[in-house]
Design an enzyme around this catalytic site. Sequence first.
Site, PDB file in Angstrom:
ATOM      1  N   LYS A  54     -55.289  37.429  16.835  1.00 51.67           N
ATOM      2  CA  LYS A  54     -54.165  36.826  16.058  1.00 51.67           C
ATOM      3  C   LYS A  54     -54.543  36.945  14.483  1.00 51.67           C
ATOM      4  O   LYS A  54     -53.527  37.098  13.738  1.00 51.67           O
ATOM      5  CB  LYS A  54     -53.923  35.359  16.324  1.00 51.67           C
ATOM      6  CG  LYS A  54     -53.159  35.195  17.835  1.00 51.67           C
ATOM      7  CD  LYS A  54     -53.099  33.894  18.385  1.00 51.67           C
ATOM      8  CE  LYS A  54     -52.622  34.045  19.704  1.00 51.67           C
ATOM      9  NZ  LYS A  54     -52.577  32.866  20.531  1.00 51.67           N
ATOM     10  N   GLN A  98     -54.977  26.834  20.167  1.00 51.05           N
ATOM     11  CA  GLN A  98     -54.958  27.822  21.120  1.00 51.05           C
ATOM     12  C   GLN A  98     -55.148  26.854  22.335  1.00 51.05           C
ATOM     13  O   GLN A  98     -56.158  25.998  22.561  1.00 51.05           O
ATOM     14  CB  GLN A  98     -56.115  28.515  20.760  1.00 51.05           C
ATOM     15  CG  GLN A  98     -56.386  29.483  22.041  1.00 51.05           C
ATOM     16  CD  GLN A  98     -55.315  30.585  21.916  1.00 51.05           C
ATOM     17  OE1 GLN A  98     -54.843  31.095  21.174  1.00 51.05           O
ATOM     18  NE2 GLN A  98     -55.122  31.047  23.260  1.00 51.05           N
ATOM     19  N   ASP A 121     -45.806  28.179  17.918  1.00 48.25           N
ATOM     20  CA  ASP A 121     -45.816  28.396  19.335  1.00 48.25           C
ATOM     21  C   ASP A 121     -44.272  27.882  19.931  1.00 48.25           C
ATOM     22  O   ASP A 121     -43.999  28.215  21.258  1.00 48.25           O
ATOM     23  CB  ASP A 121     -47.005  27.596  20.093  1.00 48.25           C
ATOM     24  CG  ASP A 121     -47.932  28.478  20.511  1.00 48.25           C
ATOM     25  OD1 ASP A 121     -47.778  29.694  20.431  1.00 48.25           O
ATOM     26  OD2 ASP A 121     -49.109  27.958  20.743  1.00 48.25           O
TER      27      ASP A 121
END
Length: 292
Positions: A54, A98, A121
């Site tokens: 990422k 995460q 997200d």
Amino acid sequence: MTARIIDGKAFAAALRQRIKTRVTDLKARTGETPGLAVVLVGEDPASQVYVRNKGQQTREVGMNSFEHRLPAETLEAELLALIAKLNDDPAVHGILVQLPLPRHMDEQKVIAAIDPKKDVDGFHVVNAGLLATGGQGLVPCTPWGCLMLLKDTLGDLTGLKAVVVGRSNIVGKPMAQLLVRESCTVTIAHSKTRDLAAECRQADILVAAVGRPEMIRGDWIKPGATVIDVGINRIPAEDGKTRLVGDVCFTEARQVAGAITPVPGGVGPMTIACLLDNTLTAADRIIAAAKY
Ligand code: NDP
């Protein structure tokens, strides 16, 4: 019939190129650089790889990447304090924590602490609610990527019958919401569905997000259907190593389907590209709101 292979890797590369151009344009217009903060708690090896990828792809499109690596024994209160700081930081437009988090942390509480405008997200209940009610929030990356591939393959989705196998908050449910938004007729199937094969056979669009290797067989697929395989499952290979397979039996399905995503190289590469897309969308909105 042999299905057309939907090349998610190539689509994701082209999408990243378009994002890079838009980032350059945003910088020129506003003097600001979009920034993505990724928070990793603990040393889970798969999560470390995701976070590294990422960060690298964020920098490649010209955005700032801020990585926060915290030890596994970090207190939940310390993580919440970091999120509060990132919420207030004008250089940060997207925040991603995460998952999974260590077991002593409450994932829902942590996600709820992220400013919904920076929730790239798309897991915050405000963004889930906006998706469900037709508002303009941030959409979870994996289903967002699946929708892009579907529209690229089929064009207008209006009136098509879609079956989504899986009802998780991160893939199945938002995927179904997106397909409803595109005026598909949508069925959500799950582990309690009666006669799953018969449900799947109705689908013009079949999205598999189950986590069970090759569960969906060729004779479950309507001839000519478009199949999106979200599953990523590692299974033993003949050479004693391991290999990745999806939730769909690819060799059988490609004889029946009209188009299908492979695993790997289908949905997987789209997820990070859509994270960058969400970060740019968030940055656009936050920068515009600060100006007026
Ligand atoms: P979850 O485990 O959260 O959800 C799985 C869903 O599948 C549940 O709704 C479950 O039903 C359903 N299910 C399980 N077994 C069956 C069965 N036998 N028949 C029908 N339905 C069943 O998984 P995720 O949604 O998080 O992920 C799904 C897959 O997608 C995984 O392989 C994951 O690795 C992959 N994935 C890939 C991503 C990518 O970037 N390509 C990103 C995210 C996930 P129930 O609710 O009844 O238990």
